[in-house]
Design a protein around this motif. Structure first.
Motif, short mmCIF file in Angstrom:
data_model
loop_
_atom_site.label_atom_id
_atom_site.label_comp_id
_atom_site.label_asym_id
_atom_site.label_seq_id
_atom_site.Cartn_x
_atom_site.Cartn_y
_atom_site.Cartn_z
N SER A 19 -5.71 -1.17 -6.17
CA SER A 19 -5.10 -0.27 -5.02
C SER A 19 -5.14 0.95 -5.40
O SER A 19 -5.57 1.88 -4.41
CB SER A 19 -3.66 -0.81 -4.94
OG SER A 19 -3.23 -0.12 -3.61
N THR B 201 -7.10 1.00 2.16
CA THR B 201 -6.53 0.38 1.20
C THR B 201 -5.58 -0.89 1.49
O THR B 201 -5.63 -1.77 1.01
CB THR B 201 -5.56 1.20 0.19
OG1 THR B 201 -6.69 2.27 -0.16
CG2 THR B 201 -5.20 0.60 -1.03
N THR C 70 0.67 -1.31 -0.04
CA THR C 70 0.19 -0.04 0.17
C THR C 70 0.60 1.25 0.16
O THR C 70 0.62 2.36 -0.89
CB THR C 70 -1.03 -0.15 1.19
OG1 THR C 70 -1.81 -1.15 1.28
CG2 THR C 70 -1.86 1.13 1.27
#
Length: 173
Positions: A109, A152, A40
């Protein structure tokens, strides 16, 4: 690397695979929060560069909010993909395959991150009309990134655990 030591018995030893340097936490089905956070953060870095650059350019050119946001989101995707693209190209993938890997690794993402952080900016009173010199501009933008990271990371953890998203990249480094 000789993997025969891992297969000396009829039972498969999964803990031996977790010990591989650089691969711990990336196996399908079992993913650490650290691996998900690292994926992330990788995505967030590219998104942040692109989005900040887009906001600066749009604001400097005195574009409207919609045009500036479209530019910022477009650049966030471009920079987000480019980090992965450069890494897998360096690992020896041809350009066409590298593009496919980057798209597979980062699309969800980046999309989640952009939806969350731009949503926060849009919903923060006055943030859309704030100037680069206003604390509100930076507070909303950076706050949006922080919230996007928190939201996320579990998405990336779930995707990596299923061999999707950032897990696609790990075959190449």
């Amino acid at each position: 690397m000789d993997h025969s030591a891992h297969h000396t018995s009829t039972a498969h030893d999964h803990t031996a695979h977790e010990a591989h340097a650089g691969h711990a936490g990336h196996q399908v089905g079992r993913v650490t929060w650290g691996a998900a956070a690292k994926a992330t953060l990788h995505c967030l870095t590219g998104c942040a560069i692109g989005e900040i650059l887009g906001m600066v350019i749009g604001t400097a050119l005195m574009w409207g909010n919609v045009q500036t946001m479209v530019l910022a989101i477009t650049l966030a995707f471009i920079f987000g993909y480019s980090f992965t693209l450069f890494a897998v190209r360096k690992a020896g993938l041809d350009f066409k395959t590298a593009i496919k890997v980057a798209l597979a690794a980062d699309t969800v993402s980046i999309a989640v991150m952009e939806l969350v952080d731009n949503g926060i900016i849009a919903l923060t009173p006055g943030a859309m009309d704030a100037h680069l010199s206003d604390a509100l501009f930076w507070t909303a933008l950076l706050g949006g990134f922080a919230v996007a990271f928190v939201i996320t990371t579990p998405v990336n953890k779930w995707m990596i655990s299923r061999g999707k998203g950032h897990a696609v990249v790990h075959a190449y480094h």
